[in-house]
Design a protein around this motif. Structure first.
Motif, short mmCIF file in Angstrom:
data_model
loop_
_atom_site.label_atom_id
_atom_site.label_comp_id
_atom_site.label_asym_id
_atom_site.label_seq_id
_atom_site.Cartn_x
_atom_site.Cartn_y
_atom_site.Cartn_z
N UNK A 274 0.83 -1.21 0.00
CA UNK A 274 0.00 0.00 0.00
C UNK A 274 0.87 1.26 0.00
N UNK A 275 1.98 1.23 0.73
CA UNK A 275 2.91 2.36 0.72
C UNK A 275 3.49 2.53 -0.68
N UNK A 276 3.88 1.43 -1.32
CA UNK A 276 4.43 1.49 -2.68
C UNK A 276 3.39 2.04 -3.65
N UNK A 277 2.13 1.65 -3.48
CA UNK A 277 1.07 2.16 -4.35
C UNK A 277 0.90 3.66 -4.18
N UNK A 278 0.97 4.15 -2.95
CA UNK A 278 0.87 5.59 -2.70
C UNK A 278 2.03 6.32 -3.38
N UNK A 279 3.24 5.80 -3.23
CA UNK A 279 4.41 6.42 -3.86
C UNK A 279 4.23 6.44 -5.38
N UNK A 280 3.72 5.36 -5.95
CA UNK A 280 3.47 5.30 -7.40
C UNK A 280 2.45 6.36 -7.83
N UNK B 138 1.79 9.22 -6.29
CA UNK B 138 2.44 10.53 -6.19
C UNK B 138 3.37 10.75 -7.38
N UNK B 139 4.15 9.74 -7.71
CA UNK B 139 5.06 9.81 -8.85
C UNK B 139 4.31 10.13 -10.14
N UNK B 140 3.23 9.41 -10.40
CA UNK B 140 2.44 9.63 -11.61
C UNK B 140 1.85 11.04 -11.62
N UNK B 141 1.35 11.50 -10.49
CA UNK B 141 0.74 12.83 -10.42
C UNK B 141 1.77 13.92 -10.72
N UNK B 142 2.94 13.80 -10.14
CA UNK B 142 3.98 14.80 -10.37
C UNK B 142 4.37 14.83 -11.84
#
Length: 80
Positions: free
Chosen positions: A55-61, A63-67
């Motif tokens: 779930x943490x990795x999904x959140x980071x992904x 954020x990465x995509x949004x940026x």
């Protein structure tokens, strides 16, 4: 909900992915979940996001995509 905000720059930001066992030493707090992501200042002011590692990795992904979407949109707007 509080709106307390700590500020740092990307160059000065710190981050760590820790386990329940390593968190007290690595980020100075105990966590309840198996893993946590810490993002903040080198002095320890920041946010700790606890949860399942996937779930943490999904959140980071996300954020990465949004940026990257924001960067692409900004570049398109600059070329108009």
């Amino acid at each position: 909900m509080s709106l307390h905000r700590e500020r740092t720059t990307p160059a000065d930001a710190s981050y760590s992915v820790v386990t329940r066992e390593t968190a007290p030493h690595d980020i100075g707090v105990r966590i309840a979940e198996d893993h946590a992501l810490y993002i903040g200042t080198p002095t320890g002011d920041g946010v700790v996001i606890e949860g399942d590692l996937a779930a943490i990795a999904e959140l980071v992904d996300l954020i990465h995509a949004h940026v990257h979407t924001t960067i692409a949109d900004t570049r398109k707007a600059d070329h108009r």
